[in-house]
Design an enzyme around this catalytic site. Structure first.
Site, PDB file in Angstrom:
ATOM      1  N   ASP A   1       0.822  -1.208   0.000  1.00 57.20           N
ATOM      2  CA  ASP A   1       0.000   0.000   0.000  1.00 57.20           C
ATOM      3  C   ASP A   1       0.861   1.263   0.000  1.00 57.20           C
ATOM      4  O   ASP A   1       1.365   1.678   1.033  1.00 57.20           O
ATOM      5  CB  ASP A   1      -0.923  -0.012   1.227  1.00 57.20           C
TER       6      ASP A   1
ATOM      7  N   ASP B   1      -1.862   4.920  -6.055  1.00 58.00           N
ATOM      8  CA  ASP B   1      -2.119   4.177  -4.822  1.00 58.00           C
ATOM      9  C   ASP B   1      -2.226   2.687  -5.099  1.00 58.00           C
ATOM     10  O   ASP B   1      -3.239   2.216  -5.619  1.00 58.00           O
ATOM     11  CB  ASP B   1      -3.405   4.691  -4.180  1.00 58.00           C
TER      12      ASP B   1
END
Length: 451
Positions: A76, A279
């Site tokens: 992440d 992201d």
């Protein structure tokens, strides 16, 4: 962006209530004869597992603790804090692939520690300790109203570097002991989250603080599943990649290449420039209401009559053909490419071909993997997620303050003779459907995701 404990079709947006903190300044000892030598900056390459559909995430295995034990972590770049579900004891935890991490008291960061002070002060400016013995607690909240409570602690991470040395630095991460998110009956694909954002609590920033790797991270997500992740700049194709300066996003510590104009089939969609962030914690790409509606209108007006809109539970907008599609390759000729043109770099274009915004579901339909972010509270934030970054090497160079990307064969692991990445206790992930390898098989060397 998120820890995806729930079904992959639904996005779980991770909103960290904690901000960045400074990593500890003590330096790690190396294994073997070089135990007393000063560490030299190197790089590390890790194999990735997973896909956008149907699993909905890409993850890595990390060896944590002493002795090291393997844990699967959701990669992440949209959050800073690395954390595991753990038995501290566990109040409410999901079922995870490995036994819950068990902290010891000497690993817990106290509230009066500078780590904790920075952690709390970075967000609200408030940090209060009722007792010198109080532990450093944190809370993570999710867009779906889920949450996770945890405590900050430190433990060793065993990593083999490209220079063949093994380092075991003590790094700060979160121990989540009370989760109110996802299903408590299904086994989650990961044990936690690998936070690779730009904040100083990020694992990447801490490795830089220890002098182990440069503050550079990159990933290459294969459209066929799997891929690789790397720390350091040894693999970075500086002369061939497209580069733009990093822009500080108004939306916490996201990596942002700045604003971009949106084109479809070579023509502008006529929407105002979009603030874009990258992201890897988001399976799909999200546009704000205006660019999303403009894109959907352009897609529908341009489609062949052989495609018919159809309901599919996988995603909001899907089409069927005369016969079920087997892969995106069967339908990509019916769609045109998108382009993001960034104003922050000279001729900085990110082409998004159909295979980087469509999926083919188990029902044989083609579905749009770009969603309306305003429907989940993202407002004007535009997130380039995993689907759009597939088969591209994406580099976040915090040393030079720039973001780069280049098309690459992501299912071919670089430097295959030195790509161990993890030490003792590592085996292939327990999801043979993703990479075609049975649970009981372990590997000492990794060559290709498809071997």
């Amino acid at each position: 962006m998120s820890a995806r404990w729930g079904p992959p079709a639904g996005l779980v947006l991770l909103l960290l209530l904690l901000s960045a903190v400074a990593a500890r300044a003590d330096r790690p000892a190396r294994a073997g004869k070089a135990a007393e030598a000063e560490p030299e900056e190197s790089s590390a390459v890790f194999q990735l597992y997973g896909d956008v559909y149907p699993h909905g995430l890409y993850y890595v295995a990390m060896s944590i603790g002493n002795p090291p034990r393997p844990y699967f972590l959701d990669v992440d770049t949209g959050s800073d804090l690395t954390w595991l579900q753990c038995d501290a004891p566990c109040v409410s935890c999901n079922k995870v692939p490995h036994p819950l991490y068990r902290p010891t008291k000497n690993k817990i960061v106290p509230c009066v520690d500078q780590l904790c002070s920075s952690l709390h002060g970075g967000l609200s400016g408030k940090h209060k300790c009722d007792s010198p013995k109080q532990q450093c607690d944190y809370e993570i909240k999710y867009a779906d109203q889920g949450s996770s409570l945890g405590v900050l602690l430190t433990d060793s991470f065993a990593v083999r570097l490209a220079n063949s040395s093994i380092v075991r630095p003590s790094l700060a991460f979160g121990c989540g002991y009370d989760q109110q998110v996802g299903s408590s009956t299904e086994v989650a694909p990961t044990d936690g989250v690998l936070g690779l954002g730009s904040g100083s609590i990020s694992l990447l920033s801490q490795l830089k603080q220890h002098g182990i790797t440069k503050n550079v991270v990159g990933h290459c997500l294969s459209i066929r599943g799997g891929g690789f992740l790397f720390f350091g700049d040894n693999l970075v194709p500086y002369s061939r990649a497209t580069w733009v300066p990093m822009v500080r996003s108004a939306f916490k510590n996201y990596y942002s290449p700045g604003t971009a104009s949106l084109y479809f089939g070579g023509r502008s969609l006529g929407v105002r420039p979009m603030e874009v962030v990258l992201d890897s914690g988001s399976s799909f790409t999200y546009f704000g209401a205006q660019p999303y509606q403009a894109l959907v209108t352009a897609l529908k007006s341009d489609l062949s009559k052989t495609l018919k809109e159809v309901f599919d539970p996988s995603l909001p907008l899907c089409w069927k053909g005369k016969k079920p599609f087997k892969s995106v390759l069967d339908v990509k000729k019916e769609f045109k490419s998108l382009v993001l043109s960034f104003s922050n770099g000279k001729k900085a274009l990110m082409e998004i071909p159909p295979e980087n915004y469509l999926i083919v579901t188990k029902f044989g339909n083609a579905c749009l993997g770009i969603l309306n972010g305003s429907e989940i509270g993202l407002k004007d934030l535009n997130i380039v997620g995993d689907i759009t970054m597939q088969d591209q090497m994406v580099i976040y160079d915090n040393e030079r303050g720039q973001i780069g990307w280049i098309r690459a064969p992501c299912d071919r692991i670089p430097n295959e003779n030195t790509i161990h990445g993890f030490e003792e206790g590592y085996c292939w992930p327990q999801f043979p459907g993703i990479i075609g390898i049975q649970n009981e098989e372990c590997a000492a060397n990794y060559r290709s995701n498809k071997e």
